[in-house]
Design a protein around this motif. Structure first.
Motif, mmCIF file in Angstrom:
data_model
loop_
_atom_site.group_PDB
_atom_site.id
_atom_site.type_symbol
_atom_site.label_atom_id
_atom_site.label_comp_id
_atom_site.label_asym_id
_atom_site.label_seq_id
_atom_site.Cartn_x
_atom_site.Cartn_y
_atom_site.Cartn_z
ATOM 1 N N LYS A 79 13.999 2.226 2.464
ATOM 2 C CA LYS A 79 12.992 1.680 1.559
ATOM 3 C C LYS A 79 13.618 1.177 0.259
ATOM 4 O O LYS A 79 13.306 0.071 -0.206
ATOM 5 N N SER A 80 14.486 1.991 -0.348
ATOM 6 C CA SER A 80 15.119 1.598 -1.603
ATOM 7 C C SER A 80 16.059 0.415 -1.411
ATOM 8 O O SER A 80 16.211 -0.419 -2.304
ATOM 9 N N SER A 81 16.695 0.334 -0.245
ATOM 10 C CA SER A 81 17.553 -0.815 0.057
ATOM 11 C C SER A 81 16.727 -2.093 0.072
ATOM 12 O O SER A 81 17.130 -3.121 -0.492
ATOM 13 N N LEU A 82 15.558 -2.038 0.703
ATOM 14 C CA LEU A 82 14.678 -3.207 0.752
ATOM 15 C C LEU A 82 14.188 -3.555 -0.647
ATOM 16 O O LEU A 82 14.092 -4.741 -1.004
ATOM 17 N N PHE A 83 13.891 -2.554 -1.463
ATOM 18 C CA PHE A 83 13.463 -2.798 -2.840
ATOM 19 C C PHE A 83 14.535 -3.559 -3.608
ATOM 20 O O PHE A 83 14.239 -4.519 -4.336
ATOM 21 N N ASN A 84 15.796 -3.150 -3.451
ATOM 22 C CA ASN A 84 16.897 -3.830 -4.142
ATOM 23 C C ASN A 84 17.052 -5.265 -3.669
ATOM 24 O O ASN A 84 17.337 -6.166 -4.458
ATOM 25 N N ILE A 85 16.847 -5.494 -2.370
ATOM 26 C CA ILE A 85 16.959 -6.849 -1.827
ATOM 27 C C ILE A 85 15.837 -7.733 -2.368
ATOM 28 O O ILE A 85 16.067 -8.884 -2.768
ATOM 29 N N LEU A 86 14.620 -7.196 -2.394
ATOM 30 C CA LEU A 86 13.460 -7.993 -2.804
ATOM 31 C C LEU A 86 13.467 -8.286 -4.304
ATOM 32 O O LEU A 86 13.086 -9.374 -4.735
ATOM 33 N N THR A 87 13.880 -7.324 -5.116
ATOM 34 C CA THR A 87 13.751 -7.474 -6.566
ATOM 35 C C THR A 87 15.051 -7.849 -7.266
ATOM 36 O O THR A 87 15.015 -8.476 -8.324
ATOM 37 N N GLY A 88 16.203 -7.445 -6.701
ATOM 38 C CA GLY A 88 17.472 -7.766 -7.328
ATOM 39 C C GLY A 88 17.538 -7.262 -8.754
ATOM 40 O O GLY A 88 17.279 -6.097 -9.038
ATOM 41 N N LEU A 89 17.864 -8.146 -9.688
ATOM 42 C CA LEU A 89 17.959 -7.773 -11.099
ATOM 43 C C LEU A 89 16.601 -7.781 -11.787
ATOM 44 O O LEU A 89 16.492 -7.436 -12.953
ATOM 45 N N ARG A 90 15.553 -8.185 -11.055
ATOM 46 C CA ARG A 90 14.207 -8.215 -11.643
ATOM 47 C C ARG A 90 13.506 -6.873 -11.399
ATOM 48 O O ARG A 90 12.400 -6.808 -10.888
ATOM 49 N N GLN A 91 14.162 -5.793 -11.743
ATOM 50 C CA GLN A 91 13.588 -4.470 -11.547
ATOM 51 C C GLN A 91 13.803 -3.627 -12.787
ATOM 52 O O GLN A 91 14.724 -3.861 -13.562
ATOM 53 N N GLN A 92 12.931 -2.675 -12.981
ATOM 54 C CA GLN A 92 13.046 -1.770 -14.111
ATOM 55 C C GLN A 92 12.575 -0.385 -13.695
ATOM 56 O O GLN A 92 11.840 -0.227 -12.734
ATOM 57 N N VAL A 93 13.024 0.615 -14.461
ATOM 58 C CA VAL A 93 12.680 2.002 -14.163
ATOM 59 C C VAL A 93 11.871 2.562 -15.322
ATOM 60 O O VAL A 93 12.279 2.483 -16.475
ATOM 61 N N GLY A 94 10.696 3.085 -15.024
ATOM 62 C CA GLY A 94 9.868 3.757 -16.027
ATOM 63 C C GLY A 94 9.530 5.130 -15.485
ATOM 64 O O GLY A 94 10.340 5.758 -14.828
ATOM 65 N N ASN A 95 8.326 5.582 -15.748
ATOM 66 C CA ASN A 95 7.890 6.816 -15.109
ATOM 67 C C ASN A 95 6.375 6.775 -14.907
ATOM 68 O O ASN A 95 5.654 6.111 -15.650
ATOM 69 N N PHE A 96 5.929 7.428 -13.848
ATOM 70 C CA PHE A 96 4.508 7.482 -13.567
ATOM 71 C C PHE A 96 3.815 8.289 -14.658
ATOM 72 O O PHE A 96 4.367 9.284 -15.141
ATOM 73 N N PRO A 97 2.615 7.885 -15.076
ATOM 74 C CA PRO A 97 1.918 8.577 -16.177
ATOM 75 C C PRO A 97 1.736 10.060 -15.893
ATOM 76 O O PRO A 97 1.282 10.443 -14.816
#
Length: 706
Positions: free
Chosen positions: A19-37
């Protein structure tokens, strides 16, 4: 079209599904890390173009095995999918399924289908399946599941464009699957749904059933509604555990027969090769030996690879300090820049090579499938201490540095076990303690050998063993004190061994390094400036007197410029606010055998434990050098002006050693603990309990041997 600014597509799947591999492929550098409320779990979200500038937000939800979660991370998936008003509720789902473990992964897929959220099923790892002779018919599976299926390979980035186009089509035409295709509600389920559906005003019956199961912890259910729901479930004699078991068995009974027909392994090489390796890797005797051998190799690599870049960073910041001093006139602002800000930034950046190489190697072991075996081997033992099998990575990593070790606890899904690991990891002796140990061991253990082993080396090892015992003992205490929010047990699949996806490793290392620099760095930066101020300034009259004394002593002894400057630094630090603080705490630390000079070292070394050596060099005016043998000689010659006895006798030195084994003398670690727990509560508790342990340990040792 959703009312949101951009539609949301959720990536959902079991752990190790890709799943995370696919996330990296789909978003590339257009990703950010926050946290769920309201929780400490990271939220990874990014943007992708599904085609023709149709941008959507991709959210990577935590890996989970079913809609009946076993950890706080897994609960997030259930929390979001049972609440259509949640801002993270998806307009569509891409369910990532490992084709090599299809049967297990279809349980969650079937539950998501019954929630009637538009879904595309991505059959991942098809490249490995084809190499291993696994034959499957995706059209047959699509017909049986009732959702669109796209075979993909994250490793080869195969069919990703088809997956995007299929997802876009699903968003435009969200044809819902038939409700309850995989589960026929039991009589008890129907009764509770019939009563709850009008109360919740929810059309989807399976979502109503999930609320009946989880209403006691779902955050979007109000306290009043929880009472009403409980009354309803109690009124129809709804048994949650029995219902969950019936549902799980019913779902497997539905899809297992056609999965067995679907799969035909002509050459099941992967299982035989993986099993053959696991027979050695997870062996009761050889497995732990291999693990510690690998970890030893990892830390040897970390120390050898990080030595040069750490030196380059230190040299770069030293050059920066000297350059600023040359360019700017001497004054408080220049000293603030050089001794406070630049030195503070250097204290942050110098850790980057260790963090980078540790996570590079750990990510590599994770990618190839080894770390899952390590977790499996140690989970049963660590559960007795309130830890998790994944805690082994953090505890071993602490031998290098507690900072990346604490950051590595993100792999622990159970929040309670992750918290305990974070709280005890700094007790493991790290590399920063080595200079302190090196200086002090000589005062405690004489040179020589015992049964062919170097005595001081054995003492060094003994300090490490003491730290391990302290960490496990503290874990047991936290295990008793901290309330168990749920029963933890190891539920994971051991993935097949496979080549790493370097893109995943790159993004993982990048995330960890940036998190340290940005989040922990802010706290370290501020505290560095505060410590600089305390050590550089003091009452005006006292500081003026120190300058006068330094001038007179230098003239009498005929000291050169360098020695005079060092003498001035020694007298100034004694009369600084840090010096006054050292003398202020002297009555408290005197029962440990410490004087005010050691008190200053305890305060300044809070910036980093190894600062103890540099502080001793400054205080004892040894010509600006931090050569450890010179420091030992100068410290060895120090005597108590009243008793005439050596300051660093056996009892005091042993007491100081014990103090540094247990004490939280590292603001960087506290900053990372704050970052990882999203609260000041836990770093404060961590500081207090470790300081108490250090004080009591030192007190006991000094009183016994003084």
């Amino acid at each position: 079209m959703s009312k949101k600014e951009k539609q949301i597509v959720a990536l959902i799947g079991n752990p190790n599904s890709g799943k995370s591999s696919l996330f990296n492929i789909l978003t590339g550098l257009r990703q950010q890390v926050g946290n769920f409320p309201g929780v400490t779990v990271d939220k990874k979200i990014g943007s992708t173009d599904l085609g023709n500038n149709n941008f959507v937000d991709i959210i990577d939800l935590p890996g989970t095995y079913s809609m009946y979660p076993n950890s706080s991370d897994e609960r997030i998936v259930t929390e979001i999918l049972t609440n259509p008003d949640n801002p993270n509720f998806p307009d569509a789902i891409i369910y990532v399924l490992d084709v090599m473990n299809m049967e297990r992964h279809l349980l969650l897929a079937s539950q998501l289908i019954d929630l009637q959220i538009p879904m595309v099923l991505a059959l991942n790892m098809t490249d490995i399946a084809e190499k291993e002779g696994l034959v499957y018919d995706s059209e047959y599976l699509e017909k049986k599941m009732g959702v669109k299926i796209v075979p993909i390979s994250c490793r080869e980035e195969k069919n990703i464009d088809i997956l995007k186009a299929t997802t876009l089509e699903k968003l435009r035409n969200p044809i819902e699957a038939k409700s309850n295709e995989f589960y026929s509600f039991s009589k008890s389920d129907k009764a509770v749904i019939e009563k709850l559906q009008p109360f919740l005003k929810e059309e989807n019956k399976y979502r109503v059933l999930l609320v009946a199961h989880h209403h006691h912890w779902l955050k979007h259910i109000s306290a009043a509604d929880r009472i009403n729901i409980k009354n309803i479930t109690d009124g129809v004699h709804f048994e949650s555990i029995k219902s969950q078991i019936n549902e799980t068995m019913s779902r497997f009974a539905k899809f297992t027969p056609f999965v067995r027909q679907l799969e035909a392994k002509a050459n099941p090489k992967s299982e035989s090769v993986t099993d053959a390796i696991d027979n050695v890797i997870t062996h009761r005797v050889f497995g732990p030996i291999i693990f510690f051998g690998i970890m030893l190799l990892v830390f040897q690599v970390i120390f050898s690879w990080s030595e040069y870049p750490m030196t380059w960073i230190e040299d770069a910041f030293a050059w920066g300090e000297n350059t600023v001093k040359d360019l700017l006139p001497d004054g408080w602002f220049t000293r603030l820049l050089t001794e406070g800000i630049i030195a503070g930034l250097g204290g942050i950046m110098v850790f980057i090579p260790q963090i980078l190489f540790l996570f590079l190697l750990i990510s590599l072991l994770e990618e190839v499938g080894y770390m899952s075996r390590a977790v499996f081997m140690f989970d049963k033992l660590f559960q007795k201490f309130g830890l998790n099998g994944r805690s082994i990575v953090a505890l071993v990593s602490s031998g290098a540095c507690a900072i990346p070790a604490i950051m590595s606890t993100r792999t622990i899904s159970n929040w309670r076990e992750r918290l305990i690991t974070i709280m005890v990891a700094p007790l493991i002796s790290c590399s920063a303690r080595i200079p302190v140990y090196t200086v002090l061991i000589g005062f405690v253990v004489p040179a020589g050998s015992f049964m062919g082993f170097n005595q001081q080396g054995l003492a060094f090892m003994g300090l490490y063993l003491l730290s391990i015992v302290a960490a496990l003992g503290s874990a047991m205490v936290f295990n008793i004190i901290l309330k168990k929010d749920n029963n933890s047990y190891l539920m994971m699949e051991l993935p097949i061994y496979k080549p790493p996806i370097w893109k995943n490793i790159f993004y993982n290392v990048k995330e960890k390094v940036l998190a340290f620099i940005v989040e922990a760095g802010k706290v370290i930066f501020v505290i560095s400036i505060i410590l600089w101020f305390l050590a550089s300034y003091g009452p005006a009259a006292k500081m003026k007197m120190a300058e006068t004394q330094a001038t007179e002593i230098s003239a009498i002894k005929g000291l050169d410029d360098e020695a005079s400057e060092q003498l001035l630094a020694s007298l100034k630090i004694e009369n600084s606010y840090a010096g006054h603080l050292g003398k202020f705490i002297e009555p408290v630390i005197k029962p440990l055998g410490f004087d005010w000079k050691i008190g200053i070292a305890l305060i300044t070394s809070f910036a980093a434990r190894e600062v103890f050596v540099g502080t001793m060099a400054t205080i004892y005016s040894i010509g600006g050098t931090d050569d450890e043998s010179t420091i030992r000689e100068r410290m060895a010659s120090e005597v108590d002006p009243i008793t005439g006895k050596p300051i660093y006798g056996f009892a005091t030195s042993l007491s100081l050693l014990i103090f540094y084994v247990f004490a939280m003398q590292c603001m960087s670690t506290l900053a990372v603990t704050k970052r990882e727990t999203k609260s000041w509560k836990w770093p404060i508790i961590q500081f207090v309990y470790m300081s108490a342990l250090a004080y009591l340990g030192s007190l006991l040792v000094y009183q016994l041997f003084a």
